[in-house]
Design an enzyme around this catalytic site. Structure first.
Site, PDB file in Angstrom:
ATOM      1  N   LYS A 158       0.827  -1.212   0.000  1.00 19.08           N
ATOM      2  CA  LYS A 158       0.000   0.000   0.000  1.00 19.08           C
ATOM      3  C   LYS A 158       0.857   1.255   0.000  1.00 19.08           C
ATOM      4  O   LYS A 158       2.055   1.191   0.283  1.00 19.08           O
ATOM      5  CB  LYS A 158      -0.975  -0.006   1.177  1.00 19.08           C
ATOM      6  CG  LYS A 158      -0.352  -0.226   2.534  1.00 19.08           C
ATOM      7  CD  LYS A 158      -1.448  -0.458   3.574  1.00 19.08           C
ATOM      8  CE  LYS A 158      -0.857  -0.748   4.935  1.00 19.08           C
ATOM      9  NZ  LYS A 158      -1.883  -1.069   5.928  1.00 19.08           N
ATOM     10  N   GLU A 200       3.366  -5.037   4.291  1.00 13.87           N
ATOM     11  CA  GLU A 200       3.071  -5.667   5.581  1.00 13.87           C
ATOM     12  C   GLU A 200       2.621  -7.098   5.359  1.00 13.87           C
ATOM     13  O   GLU A 200       1.962  -7.390   4.351  1.00 13.87           O
ATOM     14  CB  GLU A 200       1.941  -4.907   6.293  1.00 13.87           C
ATOM     15  CG  GLU A 200       2.428  -3.773   7.149  1.00 13.87           C
ATOM     16  CD  GLU A 200       1.303  -3.024   7.846  1.00 13.87           C
ATOM     17  OE1 GLU A 200       1.633  -2.249   8.744  1.00 13.87           O
ATOM     18  OE2 GLU A 200       0.128  -3.211   7.502  1.00 13.87           O
ATOM     19  N   HIS A 208     -11.659  -6.596  10.217  1.00 15.86           N
ATOM     20  CA  HIS A 208     -11.237  -5.209  10.412  1.00 15.86           C
ATOM     21  C   HIS A 208     -12.021  -4.687  11.615  1.00 15.86           C
ATOM     22  O   HIS A 208     -13.242  -4.528  11.536  1.00 15.86           O
ATOM     23  CB  HIS A 208     -11.542  -4.418   9.138  1.00 15.86           C
ATOM     24  CG  HIS A 208     -11.244  -2.969   9.252  1.00 15.86           C
ATOM     25  ND1 HIS A 208     -10.371  -2.319   8.405  1.00 15.86           N
ATOM     26  CD2 HIS A 208     -11.675  -2.027  10.118  1.00 15.86           C
ATOM     27  CE1 HIS A 208     -10.295  -1.050   8.749  1.00 15.86           C
ATOM     28  NE2 HIS A 208     -11.087  -0.853   9.784  1.00 15.86           N
ATOM     29  N   LYS A 237     -15.516   0.061   3.305  1.00  9.39           N
ATOM     30  CA  LYS A 237     -16.530  -0.480   4.203  1.00  9.39           C
ATOM     31  C   LYS A 237     -17.944  -0.311   3.647  1.00  9.39           C
ATOM     32  O   LYS A 237     -18.247   0.699   3.024  1.00  9.39           O
ATOM     33  CB  LYS A 237     -16.435   0.236   5.555  1.00  9.39           C
ATOM     34  CG  LYS A 237     -15.073   0.082   6.218  1.00  9.39           C
ATOM     35  CD  LYS A 237     -14.853   1.104   7.315  1.00  9.39           C
ATOM     36  CE  LYS A 237     -13.412   1.051   7.810  1.00  9.39           C
ATOM     37  NZ  LYS A 237     -13.086   2.166   8.702  1.00  9.39           N
ATOM     38  N   ARG A 293      -9.871  11.821  12.839  1.00 10.29           N
ATOM     39  CA  ARG A 293     -11.105  12.549  12.508  1.00 10.29           C
ATOM     40  C   ARG A 293     -12.296  11.726  12.959  1.00 10.29           C
ATOM     41  O   ARG A 293     -12.146  10.611  13.445  1.00 10.29           O
ATOM     42  CB  ARG A 293     -11.177  12.722  10.994  1.00 10.29           C
ATOM     43  CG  ARG A 293     -11.048  11.366  10.286  1.00 10.29           C
ATOM     44  CD  ARG A 293     -11.379  11.436   8.830  1.00 10.29           C
ATOM     45  NE  ARG A 293     -10.905  10.276   8.099  1.00 10.29           N
ATOM     46  CZ  ARG A 293     -11.529   9.102   8.023  1.00 10.29           C
ATOM     47  NH1 ARG A 293     -12.660   8.928   8.679  1.00 10.29           N
ATOM     48  NH2 ARG A 293     -11.035   8.096   7.345  1.00 10.29           N
ATOM     49  N   ARG A 336     -24.262   1.248   4.798  1.00  9.10           N
ATOM     50  CA  ARG A 336     -24.031   2.415   3.946  1.00  9.10           C
ATOM     51  C   ARG A 336     -24.863   2.260   2.684  1.00  9.10           C
ATOM     52  O   ARG A 336     -24.674   1.303   1.936  1.00  9.10           O
ATOM     53  CB  ARG A 336     -22.560   2.530   3.587  1.00  9.10           C
ATOM     54  CG  ARG A 336     -21.671   2.703   4.803  1.00  9.10           C
ATOM     55  CD  ARG A 336     -20.273   3.069   4.368  1.00  9.10           C
ATOM     56  NE  ARG A 336     -19.348   3.088   5.496  1.00  9.10           N
ATOM     57  CZ  ARG A 336     -18.121   3.585   5.428  1.00  9.10           C
ATOM     58  NH1 ARG A 336     -17.683   4.107   4.291  1.00  9.10           N
ATOM     59  NH2 ARG A 336     -17.338   3.585   6.481  1.00  9.10           N
TER      60      ARG A 336
END
Lengths: 443, 70
Positions: A158, A200, A208, A237, A293, A336
């Site tokens: 990433k 990683e 998660h 997500k 945040r 969502r």
């Protein structure tokens, strides 16, 4: 306490922040692009200032224009929501330099957590478990290949500065590594980060799970339970729940304690989230990243704790010594509602003909749109968040089935049929699922 | 002759071909961007770009004609 807050965001989160600002007796100022002039958040604010064209670079991400709007409207504080300027240390600094209150952590804390490699090293020093991985940025493929001899396949590749799943890829061998490295480098170049790549060790069957923390004005950090965000498509997500059905009480306790240590390590102030990967089989966790945040999925924490996280952010930014309750009870799930087709999850913006939200006991809807609005292609596909609460997970699932069935959206494509399908999926209903669930449903 | 249409409302982010270019089945012609997602538009035939009807920065509607391959 300041008397007015400018909300530097749009859609559902602007509307949700404005609601709390007004409930606290403060004046809410909205800012909006030309594409968003008809949305509910503009109408519901006490004052609304146009920023410019739909393109975010000329509106929501134009720092000079947003600061000018704050000056013109007499706003004394700025709430950034999520996305846009929320994790931009330079913007936070210019807000403070303009004599305004920044409702968020210090620019230094944002910077230290914004670079994933820095954050990972800092966490390791603070005694928070991290995955085997690179401690310095990898800038070419040869270095990546060398690093993997120590880490071992599979590896997650990433960008050090990225977010939202952009540019992430898993490699099982050297050919896959070359491809994933290329993809991450391209994403890094496109989104303005340097060519810094992070590798990683990749956990095959991972959940998660993230911990909500609040850094209080007196310097202490508290944890408000966890959220399981393992239902993902394209590393993004779709559904979140609290508590996580996949961790033991003992693991939860260790994760919450580690998240508090992570917050203390950066002198954290306000709302933040410590994201972790949990090895579902071994019941072990590693630090993934910290989001400095408010999260999209914060309502599930609000439902199980009874705490209004936006109110806490505002009180902490104003220097108030608050002591929110941290105990949790019951079970909450958020879906969502995206403007995308429910099979391939491709964007499907459009004009909304019918918009009917469900209501009833244990149902909360945070939406950014209503009938007659147009969902445009300029911003993310989130139209609304359908949240349910129940005394138990079974009760929450049952309320979710009714609420999903009672939510009607006509016009844009939407993923409500996917939500209904998920609620009948044995893995999801049983609770023993991982981040590969959605791919398996679409295999 | 093959017509290439947009599958959704989108912004034209990158145009990778020009009129007169030879393309093969599977080549990326244009990259659209909608709701923070990149969507490559792929040629489904070999041929030559006879018409190219979009430019970078355009906002196009679902069904909009992007290119004609002959």
């Amino acid at each position: 306490m300041f008397e007015s807050v400018l909300v530097a965001n749009r859609g559902e989160i602007a509307r949700r922040v404005i609601r709390t600002v007004q409930r606290m007796g403060l004046r809410a100022v909205a800012v909006y692009s030309e594409a968003d002039a008809d949305l509910p958040f503009v109408r519901e604010a006490d004052d609304a200032i146009p920023l410019g064209p739909a393109n975010p670079a000329q509106s929501y991400l134009d720092a000079g224009t947003v600061l000018r709007a704050a000056r013109e409207s007499g706003a004394q504080a700025i709430h950034p929501g999520y996305g846009f300027f929320s994790e931009n240390a330079a913007f936070a600094r210019s807000v403070i330099d303009a004599g305004l209150v920044w409702i968020g952590p210090s620019p230094e804390a944002i910077e230290r957590m914004g670079d994933k490699i820095n954050a990972r090293n800092l966490m390791e020093e603070s005694g928070v478990p991290v995955a085997a991985g690179t401690r310095v940025p990898v800038t070419d493929l040869a270095q990546a290949v060398a690093a993997v001899t120590e880490i071992g396949y599979p590896v997650m590749v990433k960008t050090a500065g990225g977010g939202g799943g952009i540019g992430m890829g898993v490699a099982y061998d050297e050919a896959g590594l070359a491809k994933a490295f290329e993809q991450a480098s391209r994403a890094a170049a496109r989104f303005g980060g340097g060519p810094a790549i992070l590798l990683e060790h990749y956990i095959e069957r991972a959940r998660h799970v993230e911990v909500q923390i609040l850094g209080l004005a007196d310097g202490t950090v508290v944890a408000l339970g966890e959220r399981d965000c393992s239902v993902q498509r394209r590393h993004q997500k779709v559904v979140e729940e609290s508590p996580s059905p996949g961790i033991t009480a003992e693991l939860r306790e260790r994760m919450l304690a580690a998240a508090v240590r992570a917050g203390e390590a950066v002198g954290y102030l306000g709302a933040g989230t410590v994201e972790c990967l949990v090895d579902a089989d071994k019941q072990e966790f590693v630090f993934l990243e910290m989001n400095t945040r408010l999260q999209v999925e914060h309502p599930v924490t609000e439902l199980v704790t009874g705490v209004d996280l936006v109110e806490q952010q505002i009180r902490i930014a104003a220097g108030e010594r608050t002591a929110p309750p941290t105990a949790t009870s019951g079970h909450a799930i958020e879906f969502r509602v995206y403007a995308e087709d429910p099979r391939r999850f491709l964007p499907g913006p459009g004009k909304i003909g019918v918009w009917e939200e469900p209501s009833g006991e244990g149902v909360r809807v945070d939406s950014g749109y209503t009938a007659g609005n147009t969902v445009t292609p300029f911003y993310d596909p989130l139209m609304a968040k359908l949240c349910v609460f129940g005394a138990t997970r079974a009760e929450a699932l049952e309320r979710a089935r009714r609420a999903v069935a009672g939510f009607t959206v006509e016009g844009p494509k939407n993923n409500l049929p996917f939500c209904a399908e998920l609620l009948e999926n044995p893995e999801f209903v049983g609770g023993d699922y991982d981040t590969g669930l959605v791919s398996r449903m679409r295999a | 002759m093959a017509e290439v249409h947009a599958e959704m409302v989108a912004n034209v982010w990158k145009v990778l071909v020009a009129e007169g270019d030879a393309v093969e089945d599977g080549d990326t012609l244009v990259i659209l961007e909608s709701m923070k997602m990149e969507i490559p538009v792929i040629a489904e035939d070999d041929g030559v770009i006879a018409k190219l009807l979009v430019a970078e920065g355009d906002v196009i509607q679902e069904g909009h004609l992007i290119a004609v391959i002959e």
